[in-house]
Design a protein around this motif. Sequence first.
Motif, mmCIF file in Angstrom:
data_model
loop_
_atom_site.group_PDB
_atom_site.id
_atom_site.type_symbol
_atom_site.label_atom_id
_atom_site.label_comp_id
_atom_site.label_asym_id
_atom_site.label_seq_id
_atom_site.Cartn_x
_atom_site.Cartn_y
_atom_site.Cartn_z
ATOM 1 N N ALA A 1 73.215 71.310 92.865
ATOM 2 C CA ALA A 1 73.464 70.389 93.982
ATOM 3 C C ALA A 1 72.291 69.443 94.170
ATOM 4 N N LEU A 2 71.077 69.945 94.017
ATOM 5 C CA LEU A 2 69.900 69.096 94.188
ATOM 6 C C LEU A 2 69.789 68.095 93.042
ATOM 7 N N SER A 3 70.044 68.549 91.810
ATOM 8 C CA SER A 3 69.914 67.638 90.664
ATOM 9 C C SER A 3 70.928 66.508 90.738
ATOM 10 N N GLN A 4 72.078 66.751 91.413
ATOM 11 C CA GLN A 4 73.117 65.725 91.475
ATOM 12 C C GLN A 4 72.857 64.686 92.557
ATOM 13 N N LYS A 5 71.767 64.808 93.297
ATOM 14 C CA LYS A 5 71.400 63.766 94.251
ATOM 15 C C LYS A 5 70.927 62.507 93.526
ATOM 16 N N ALA A 6 70.852 62.568 92.192
ATOM 17 C CA ALA A 6 70.482 61.388 91.411
ATOM 18 C C ALA A 6 71.703 60.753 90.755
ATOM 19 N N LEU A 7 72.898 61.092 91.213
ATOM 20 C CA LEU A 7 74.110 60.692 90.499
ATOM 21 C C LEU A 7 74.290 59.186 90.361
ATOM 22 N N ASP A 8 73.744 58.397 91.271
ATOM 23 C CA ASP A 8 73.922 56.945 91.165
ATOM 24 C C ASP A 8 73.325 56.407 89.872
ATOM 25 N N GLN A 9 72.206 57.011 89.448
ATOM 26 C CA GLN A 9 71.581 56.528 88.214
ATOM 27 C C GLN A 9 71.651 57.575 87.093
ATOM 28 N N GLY A 10 72.566 58.563 87.253
ATOM 29 C CA GLY A 10 72.689 59.610 86.243
ATOM 30 C C GLY A 10 72.322 60.946 86.848
ATOM 31 N N ARG A 11 71.807 61.818 86.042
ATOM 32 C CA ARG A 11 71.452 63.166 86.475
ATOM 33 C C ARG A 11 69.942 63.338 86.408
ATOM 34 N N ALA A 12 69.367 63.996 87.388
ATOM 35 C CA ALA A 12 67.922 64.235 87.374
ATOM 36 C C ALA A 12 67.567 65.302 86.342
ATOM 37 N N HIS A 13 66.380 65.222 85.777
ATOM 38 C CA HIS A 13 65.853 66.281 84.924
ATOM 39 C C HIS A 13 65.594 67.518 85.790
ATOM 40 N N GLN A 14 65.727 68.705 85.189
ATOM 41 C CA GLN A 14 65.522 69.943 85.942
ATOM 42 C C GLN A 14 64.428 70.784 85.296
ATOM 43 N N LEU A 15 63.465 71.175 86.108
ATOM 44 C CA LEU A 15 62.412 72.088 85.668
ATOM 45 C C LEU A 15 62.447 73.291 86.603
ATOM 46 N N VAL A 16 62.674 74.461 86.040
ATOM 47 C CA VAL A 16 62.813 75.689 86.817
ATOM 48 C C VAL A 16 61.611 76.575 86.531
ATOM 49 N N LEU A 17 60.935 77.011 87.585
ATOM 50 C CA LEU A 17 59.746 77.847 87.424
ATOM 51 C C LEU A 17 60.030 79.253 87.933
ATOM 52 N N THR A 18 59.472 80.247 87.276
ATOM 53 C CA THR A 18 59.533 81.600 87.824
ATOM 54 C C THR A 18 58.278 82.364 87.457
ATOM 55 N N ALA A 19 57.730 83.053 88.471
ATOM 56 C CA ALA A 19 56.591 83.942 88.239
ATOM 57 C C ALA A 19 57.076 85.373 88.069
ATOM 58 N N THR A 20 58.391 85.549 88.044
ATOM 59 C CA THR A 20 58.967 86.858 87.765
ATOM 60 C C THR A 20 59.406 86.834 86.314
ATOM 61 N N PRO A 21 58.565 87.324 85.401
ATOM 62 C CA PRO A 21 58.951 87.244 83.987
ATOM 63 C C PRO A 21 60.309 87.904 83.758
#
Length: 690
Positions: A408-428
Amino acid sequence: MCLGVLDHLPVSQLRGVGPRLAAQLADYGVTHIEDLLFHLPLRYQDRTRISPIGALQEGSEATIEGEIRVADIAFGRRRSLVARIQDGSGTLTLRFFHFSAAQKNGLQPGTRLRCFGQVRRGSSGFEIFHPEYRALDEPLPMDETLTPIYPTTTGIGQNQWRKLCSQALLYLEKAQPADLLPTGHGIGFSLVAALHYLHAPPPDAPLAQLVAGEHPAQLRLALEELVAHNLSLLRLRARQQSVPAPSLPIHSAAGLQRALLNSLPFSPTGAQQRVIGEIATDLARPLPMLRLVQGDVGSGKTLVAACAALQAIASGYQVALMAPTEILAEQHRHNFSTWFEALDIELEWLSGRVKGKSRQAAIERIASGVAGLVIGTHALFQQDVVFNRLGLVIVDEQHKFGVHQRLALSQKALDQGRAHQLVLTATPIPRTLSMVAYADLDCSVIDELPPGRQPVTTVLVDSSRREQVVTRVADACARGRQAYWVCTLIEESDALQAQAAEATAEVLREALPDLRVGLVHGRLKPAEKAAVMAAFKAGELALLVATTVIEVGVDVPNASLMIIENPERLGLAQLHQLRGRVGRGGGASHCVLLYQTPLSHTGKQRLAAMRESNDGFYIAERDLELRGPGEVLGTRQTGLMTFRVAELPTHNHLLDQVQEIAAKLQQGDPRVVDELIQRWTGSRARFGDV
């Protein structure tokens, strides 16, 4: 006729399914005959043979036949109906705590019974509580298959499930489906044979193998389910990448990144530099980046995220960084403000506690594009938050969010396409689990800690030695160090956890009158919580009593001692996260696990793993073994982890084969992929359409 026909035949076509039962089944997710075929037993009972009473063993489930010798009501701690039954080899007691007058009248001496139940030891020999039984007026045939025990819900009994699934198997005979998996994968069972076998195993079926989930029939279905799951995530990835993303040139951020790195008192590790490079290459492509960065506690994921953010901002785009808690979001706000202030980059903050005119002003700065970096909590994906040119979404502690929220957050860029997504986790995340849960993401691992970081020494201390632990805290603080004291409760209630923490803080203040003791828990207002954390970070508080709200996002290098009360109540990943709050400075650090006896077998294994290792990936593997994937990933992340047959880590050995088969099917007929996904994930596959 193919299996696809059965997913259109309603269960109401079966004998005994009226409107009421159909509604109950629908509430449970069973609407079509195909749903019944894939509603597989949890376990089995062997009612195919009679066991002599004299050969019974404690704890076993058995079918016995015999004659009632004595039946009467016994009065003890609980009133019960007792019948003593003999078969020539021994005597067994049947005991009923809930019974009717009709039942008592039916259990008369001389009556022959066939009974089934679990054998337990009583005061006068072996007993069965509340056995299933039938009077033997005439010889009864034995069951020809093992008896399945199905998952169920209130109002639907096991006999109903057995009758329904038996009817569904008859339909299966008329609708022989084509196997959708490619041939030659050595499982040895067709789909139809596997379904028949698991609903009605023969008397000689290996029960131990079935209980362990390792029978070839189970492996056949588990393989297909995992392939379908993998394909659904690959399809999600393809759908995400079917919309273009802005190309963010690597060279555009070179100056900003150099200025940032030069301002730091340390140099990035080799692992950080490698991952920064992988992300930079992804961002330069016109396809949406979908990348997961795993790194142990303190490995430097935040700096990696900062370099990615600079690449987007230098190219004229905005960056949204979303964290699951106020504390973690505040930590990011502090770090990025410090780093980006000298780079003349505007930072905006948005969380649930930003309200009224402040919120409106923040939303306007985001919409106008003035804010290059926006940091916040769940508030970021609310409908009224509109970005000017969103190019990159960074989600920290991904397992605390659902897939829907990230998309849902990445699609807030829909007017100009899709935003890049970087997902972080400190839980290996164990490799096997990431292959299943994150098949839609590329994975990078920061497998190196900054130089000078010393491993935290972990000790286990029985709570009876609590006073010694309090003395240890006093000694550490007297030497100028700081300490955490973490309270845990089994209950999820914030109120109860807050009460426990408040009580503990009061006791410690009395025991340690020379120390300034702070308190933080989930019931505090965000401003109060932030003030306490700031005071602790500034060294104004020597001891911080907290609930598990400090699991992530707290960085106080001077804190070198952590006490975790009742650690047996927490999962390994959470314990490892908490332990990661110390050991962030240059000195030796210690974690004391103050456990309550007696410990369960799993509790002993969990705490032993903490003592053995500081390696987050080892801890994650042990956590997966002890708790399973749903708990390791967190409840919000498990929408696609609710398997019907597949079990992790039991079926880990199938995962390499799963990837190979999924890749092969993707090159073939897309209708086969559609049918597989629909069969095993159904409506869950549509979550990528948000």
